[in-house]
Design an enzyme around this catalytic site. Structure first.
Site, short mmCIF file in Angstrom:
data_model
loop_
_atom_site.label_atom_id
_atom_site.label_comp_id
_atom_site.label_asym_id
_atom_site.label_seq_id
_atom_site.Cartn_x
_atom_site.Cartn_y
_atom_site.Cartn_z
N SER A 176 4.73 2.78 8.02
CA SER A 176 4.35 1.60 7.22
C SER A 176 5.51 1.16 6.35
CB SER A 176 3.14 1.92 6.35
OG SER A 176 2.00 2.16 7.15
N HIS A 216 0.82 -1.22 0.00
CA HIS A 216 0.00 0.00 0.00
C HIS A 216 0.85 1.26 0.00
CE1 HIS A 216 0.49 -0.24 4.49
NE2 HIS A 216 0.53 1.07 4.36
N ASP A 272 0.21 -7.72 1.45
CA ASP A 272 0.65 -6.34 1.58
C ASP A 272 2.17 -6.23 1.64
OD1 ASP A 272 0.27 -3.63 1.65
OD2 ASP A 272 -0.11 -3.53 3.80
#
Length: 430
Positions: free
Chosen positions: A273, A164, A194
């Site tokens: 992230s 993402h 992911d």
């Protein structure tokens, strides 16, 4: 000794040395008198200071010259003694302005500082650029649409991050710890887990691969450390503990569940992230991927994909550019729709004839000539493992391999049937 010194210092007395004759005069002896005084700063001893010279006289010029010399010596010695006493007297007051050395760090603090310093060179900053067209000039330009963190996987320039972080990017740029920036190419990605792998052409001496650990033996309560670039800042470190294991979250891209996720209370904010989650030895144990927070900021519940899962995905992406994950080749109804029917399982909405399920004969949901809805097969188990919803289906398939034959038990009407299905690889989605 102390008492004699004290009495000597408190009462001045004269000590007379034997008289000596001066040149040119045999009649007038010169007698030196010394006065013993206590000098400030000298607590246990006395200093004899020449005070005056008396009992001498001469009409001779040489005698007068000698008197002047003695007076000069007296003045010089007195000045030195007074200066030295003043210096010692000010020592105590001056010591009040001396700055003490800073308190030393504790052992655990030193270990944390060392961990951050040793692993920071392995963490990178990733900028996601998107192409935009000016509505007036029609010029194409790139604007940042997101950012995140990542880390160096090997000396070949492979960078691992979350999918993402790079989703929808027209160009990607990776900034190393020394602030050097390189254009990055996408090697491959796995939307279901992911995970994405990039590659940069950077000198080998600038690439510091992160130490790879294992996540199978993690324990709740052990310390963890998260390094990243939240809010576009420089490298930051947050600490915490593992607050839960074997959690399950859904992929932001596909909704497919990710199993065995690590839950931590280490602060994971936007920009963290894709960054590494480390154990106390500085080894990678997971990728920081998500937080549970209505506000978007850390609320003490963060999730990381375990490194054991990541390692297998990265190896496939580096070698093949894609992940060969097995699929049944079906589309199924939402779990809520099946619950309304009063049954438990996965309702098959579509089973393309060229897919594994279609080839094996599973029936999709359709309408008859009168427009009435005819339910398709409802999958209740695979290889004897109960399937209650879509999450169970994905979890079982993740444990299977491409080319493996599985026995799918379905509810068809009022009858249960067992159908053998050969699993096929997931189509290339790059």
């Amino acid at each position: 000794m102390a008492s004699s010194s004290h009495s000597l210092a408190s009462s001045a007395f004269f000590s007379t040395t034997p008289a000596r004759k001066l040149p040119g005069s045999d009649r007038f002896p010169l007698t030196k008198s010394l006065l013993c005084r206590k000098i400030p700063g000298f607590s246990s001893s006395t200093v004899s200071v020449p005070v005056c010279c008396s009992n001498y006289a001469s009409s001779d010029e040489k005698f007068s010259s000698g008197k002047k010399i003695v007076d000069s010596i007296f003045v010089a010695c007195t000045s030195v003694a007074l200066s030295f006493s003043l210096f010692l007297a000010d020592v105590d007051s001056a010591s009040a302005f001396v700055v003490t050395s800073p308190r030393k760090l504790q052992t655990d603090e030193l270990a944390t500082v060392r961990l951050f310093q040793e692993n920071t060179p392995s963490v990178v900053y990733i900028t996601n650029l998107a192409s935009r067209q000016d509505m007036f000039t029609l010029d194409i330009f790139e604007v940042p649409q997101g950012s995140g963190s990542g880390f160096v996987w090997d000396k070949n320039g492979h960078i691992v991050t979350n999918y993402h972080v790079i989703r929808g990017a027209s160009d990607l740029r990776v900034t190393l710890a020394d602030q050097s920036t390189y254009d990055a190419k996408v090697v491959g990605f796995d939307q279901d887990k992911d995970v994405a792998v990039l590659r940069i052409d950077a000198p080998i001496d600038k690439l510091r691969p992160i130490p790879i650990g294992i996540s199978a033996d993690l324990l709740v309560g052990q310390k963890v450390f998260a390094i990243g670039n939240p809010f576009g800042l420089d490298h930051t470190l947050t600490t915490g503990v593992i607050s839960g294991l074997r959690r399950e979250i859904n992929s932001a891209a596909t909704g497919r569940p990710i199993q065995d996720v690590i839950q931590t209370d280490a602060a994971i904010n936007p920009g963290n992230s894709g960054g590494p989650l480390l154990d106390s030895s500085g080894n990678l144990i997971g990728i920081n991927t998500a937080i549970y927070s209505p506000s978007g900021a850390s609320s003490g519940v963060g999730f990381s994909i375990p490194v054991d899962t990541v390692s297998g995905i990265v190896d496939q992406l580096v070698q093949f550019g894609k992940v060969t994950r097995p699929i049944l080749g079906i589309k199924f109804a939402p779990d809520q729709s099946v619950e309304q029917l009063g049954v438990t399982g996965v309702l098959v909405l579509d089973a393309p004839p060229n897919g594994p399920a279609g080839k094996a004969g599973l029936l999709p949901t359709k309408r008859d000539s009168y427009g009435r809805l005819i339910l398709g097969d409802i999958i209740t188990s695979i290889n004897g493992k109960k399937v209650s919803n879509g999450t169970d289906l994905y979890r079982i398939l993740d444990q299977c391999k491409v080319g493996e034959k599985v026995i799918v038990e379905v509810l068809r009407g009022d009858q249960k049937e067992k159908i053998p299905v050969v699993l096929e690889p997931k189509p290339d989605e790059s």
